[in-house]
Design a protein around this motif. Sequence first.
Motif, PDB file in Angstrom:
ATOM      1  N   GLU A  49       0.832  -1.198   0.000  1.00  0.00           N
ATOM      2  CA  GLU A  49       0.000   0.000   0.000  1.00  0.00           C
ATOM      3  C   GLU A  49       0.875   1.260   0.000  1.00  0.00           C
ATOM      4  O   GLU A  49       0.558   2.242  -0.669  1.00  0.00           O
ATOM      5  CB  GLU A  49      -0.938  -0.017   1.206  1.00  0.00           C
ATOM      6  N   HIS A  50       1.980   1.223   0.719  1.00  0.00           N
ATOM      7  CA  HIS A  50       2.926   2.342   0.717  1.00  0.00           C
ATOM      8  C   HIS A  50       3.471   2.555  -0.701  1.00  0.00           C
ATOM      9  O   HIS A  50       3.566   3.689  -1.179  1.00  0.00           O
ATOM     10  CB  HIS A  50       4.066   2.079   1.704  1.00  0.00           C
ATOM     11  N   ARG A  53       0.892   4.278  -2.813  1.00  0.00           N
ATOM     12  CA  ARG A  53       0.807   5.717  -2.524  1.00  0.00           C
ATOM     13  C   ARG A  53       1.960   6.497  -3.171  1.00  0.00           C
ATOM     14  O   ARG A  53       1.771   7.597  -3.683  1.00  0.00           O
ATOM     15  CB  ARG A  53       0.783   5.960  -1.023  1.00  0.00           C
ATOM     16  N   SER A  57       1.623   9.328  -6.103  1.00  0.00           N
ATOM     17  CA  SER A  57       2.234  10.658  -6.006  1.00  0.00           C
ATOM     18  C   SER A  57       3.022  11.006  -7.256  1.00  0.00           C
ATOM     19  O   SER A  57       3.028  12.159  -7.691  1.00  0.00           O
ATOM     20  CB  SER A  57       3.159  10.728  -4.790  1.00  0.00           C
ATOM     21  N   LEU A  67      -6.839   6.098  -2.343  1.00  0.00           N
ATOM     22  CA  LEU A  67      -6.754   4.898  -3.170  1.00  0.00           C
ATOM     23  C   LEU A  67      -8.127   4.236  -3.182  1.00  0.00           C
ATOM     24  O   LEU A  67      -8.756   4.071  -2.139  1.00  0.00           O
ATOM     25  CB  LEU A  67      -5.709   3.930  -2.622  1.00  0.00           C
TER      26      LEU A  67
END
Length: 97
Positions: A49-50, A53, A57, A67
């Motif tokens: 998930e990081h 992200r 970006s 998300l």
Amino acid sequence: MKRLGAGALMVLLLAGCQSDPQLRSKRIGPGHFRLTVDRCHMVDPQLLEHDLRELASSACPKGTGPLEALESLPSRQGGLLGECLRSGALRAEVRCR
């Protein structure tokens, strides 16, 4: 001749292990992207998930919404000797601001 054989084996093994992680971004509409992250060595599922992200970006430099449509996928990472035992993939959609 032994060195040539050993070198060829090393190249073959290295070619089998893909880079980590694989990040893909596909535009599916104006300011709307489908993002996919695939990791061979996933220590923590939150890492995927990081990665999403971070990818969002870079796709949306002016900022992103949340998300959406998070979907766990089978990993496509792998190697000749099965070295990707902790692999995982995650897909999501994001809209840019």
